[in-house]
Design a protein around this motif. Structure first.
Motif, PDB file in Angstrom:
ATOM      1  N   GLU A 150      59.264  31.095  29.170  1.00 48.49           N
ATOM      2  CA  GLU A 150      58.605  31.728  30.197  1.00 48.49           C
ATOM      3  C   GLU A 150      57.281  31.313  30.340  1.00 48.49           C
ATOM      4  O   GLU A 150      56.729  30.250  29.774  1.00 48.49           O
ATOM      5  N   PRO A 151      56.503  31.813  31.509  1.00 46.10           N
ATOM      6  CA  PRO A 151      55.457  31.135  32.005  1.00 46.10           C
ATOM      7  C   PRO A 151      54.346  31.053  30.951  1.00 46.10           C
ATOM      8  O   PRO A 151      53.640  30.248  30.785  1.00 46.10           O
ATOM      9  N   VAL A 176      60.584  36.879  33.734  1.00 54.23           N
ATOM     10  CA  VAL A 176      60.463  35.622  34.333  1.00 54.23           C
ATOM     11  C   VAL A 176      61.020  34.723  33.321  1.00 54.23           C
ATOM     12  O   VAL A 176      60.568  34.618  32.374  1.00 54.23           O
ATOM     13  N   MET A 178      60.801  30.247  32.821  1.00 56.62           N
ATOM     14  CA  MET A 178      60.343  28.898  33.775  1.00 56.62           C
ATOM     15  C   MET A 178      60.730  27.775  33.030  1.00 56.62           C
ATOM     16  O   MET A 178      61.107  27.925  31.709  1.00 56.62           O
ATOM     17  N   TRP A 179      60.869  26.755  33.873  1.00 54.19           N
ATOM     18  CA  TRP A 179      61.188  25.381  33.492  1.00 54.19           C
ATOM     19  C   TRP A 179      62.751  25.292  32.889  1.00 54.19           C
ATOM     20  O   TRP A 179      63.218  24.868  32.078  1.00 54.19           O
ATOM     21  N   VAL A 222      61.159  24.378  40.878  1.00 51.20           N
ATOM     22  CA  VAL A 222      59.901  24.163  40.562  1.00 51.20           C
ATOM     23  C   VAL A 222      59.331  23.196  41.574  1.00 51.20           C
ATOM     24  O   VAL A 222      59.865  21.676  41.479  1.00 51.20           O
ATOM     25  N   GLU A 235      62.505  28.176  38.159  1.00 49.35           N
ATOM     26  CA  GLU A 235      61.760  29.572  37.718  1.00 49.35           C
ATOM     27  C   GLU A 235      62.945  30.690  38.116  1.00 49.35           C
ATOM     28  O   GLU A 235      63.224  30.714  39.499  1.00 49.35           O
TER      29      GLU A 235
END
Length: 407
Positions: A150-151, A176, A178-179, A222, A235
């Motif tokens: 996650e972020p 969310v 991420m990556w 991203v 994301e």
């Protein structure tokens, strides 16, 4: 055609060769060599002629490659049944090495599909989930992704905030991720989220299979990556995503689920990174033997030979470690600490080799005419994902001292 004095040939569409000074090939089985060779030829045909452009454009034809890799048996190749090849860990590792010699993003496409998306379904899923997803994923007809990071929750997955709230018909997912490799092209996402255990009342981590067409699921590329550009990185936003009870992976609870998947991926990555390193080193060797300076090839200078000797020794050391760990995985004796050591050593060694290889190529090393700078930039990401170097150092530190220094 005769080459002008002072120029070196550009390697396009072919795998550069690195001499096997230790005769390590003699330790491989015929099947291992055959899989390596077949994968190398596939990379030469499908990847090398196009990878410089894909990298420059920041894109990859993921679905087209997945279909061709699936036809060749590369997707989930280390799993049994459901159309998977049932290959050994060493065979899978050698395939990863050849794929990453083409590009880290290409190997990521394959390893995320097999180790992070297919493996949790194969290991922790129900028979119905396996039947629904695995045959199509093995064939490359369906793509998967793995939603853990996650972020604000990378190396500390226990701090994830994505939640699965029980509803009358199943669960509602909000959060969310991420990556997420393959996130923008996936058909199904393996999402890890916290939910309340009905028996204990405590939060536990569970895995959910989420078709990416589910309302409330969105994936955004991203932007402006300077590394791993030939890879679909997303994301993922989950906003009131409703899934049925049957979406949950029934046979695992807690972080041992996603961490077990990461160990699978790391076992491939510790081979894969050495593919990028070998390609950079072999390119530097070829360049040094054909680039004329002061009236003779660069390879004729002592400093160049010292660099080549040190890099080759380091590469062989890491390669032997990778083979040892792969055989331990096949024997069922590999520990997470051993896999961490391999991932740490391979990625650091590979990055050092790519950087030093760039110095041999001089200014040519920063162009897309040669793969070296691309590998170096990609390896910055490979060093970090599936556990940063610092995380693997702490895993090894705990194994050595008995003290947990993570917090």
């Amino acid at each position: 055609m005769r080459r002008r004095a002072g120029t070196a040939r550009k390697l396009v569409g072919m795998t550069p060769v690195l001499p096997d000074l230790l005769n390590i090939d003699a330790t491989l089985s015929d099947t291992e060599r055959d899989i390596r060779t077949a994968t190398r030829h596939l990379v030469d045909d499908l990847v090398r002629p196009h990878i410089a452009r894909w990298y420059a454009d920041g894109r990859i034809p993921a679905r087209q490659l997945a279909a061709q890799f699936g036809e060749s048996g590369l997707l989930g190749m280390h799993l049994d049944g459901y159309g998977c090849a049932g290959a050994s860990a060493v065979e899978y590792g050698l395939a990863c090495l050849e794929l990453e010699a083409g590009d880290s993003g290409v190997r990521s496409l394959v390893s995320v599909q097999g180790s992070l998306a297919m493996y949790p379904i194969w290991k922790y899923g129900s028979d119905e989930q396996k039947d629904r997803w695995l045959p199509g994923m093995a064939a490359g007809e369906l793509l998967g992704c793995f939603g853990l990071t996650e972020p604000d929750s990378g190396s500390d997955p226990a701090s994830m905030t994505t939640r699965a709230t029980r509803t009358a018909d199943g669960f509602r997912l909000d959060g969310v991720k991420m990556w997420i490799t393959n996130g923008t092209v996936a058909d199904v996402a393996v999402i890890w989220a916290k939910t309340t255990d009905e028996d204990s009342g405590r939060d536990v981590v569970r895995g959910f299979l989420v078709p990416t067409g589910t309302p409330g699921f969105s994936a955004r590329e991203v932007p402006a990556k300077l590394s791993l550009r030939a890879s679909a990185t997303a994301e993922i936003v989950l906003h009131g995503v409703e899934v049925p009870e049957t979406a949950i992976l029934p046979h695992v609870t807690g972080l041992r689920g996603p961490l077990g998947c990461l160990n699978q991926a790391r076992a491939g990555i510790l081979f894969g990174a050495l593919g990028a390193a070998r390609d950079a080193l072999a390119s530097a060797l070829d360049y040094a033997t054909t680039r004329i300076q002061f009236g003779r090839p660069l390879a004729g200078f002592q400093l160049t030979q010292a660099k080549l000797a040190d890099m080759t020794t380091a590469w062989n050391s890491a390669y032997l470690m990778a083979l040892h760990i792969g055989r331990a995985v096949d024997a069922g004796t590999a520990t997470p600490q051993a896999i961490s050591m391999g991932k740490l050593h391979s990625t650091r060694t590979a990055l050092d080799i790519a950087r030093t290889s760039r110095t041999i190529l001089g200014a040519s090393g920063i162009t897309g005419d040669y793969p070296v700078m691309r590998h170096a930039a990609n390896l910055e990401t490979v060093l970090t994902y599936e556990g940063t170097a610092e995380i693997h150092q702490l895993i090894l530190g705990k194994a050595l001292t008995g003290f947990d220094a993570f917090a």
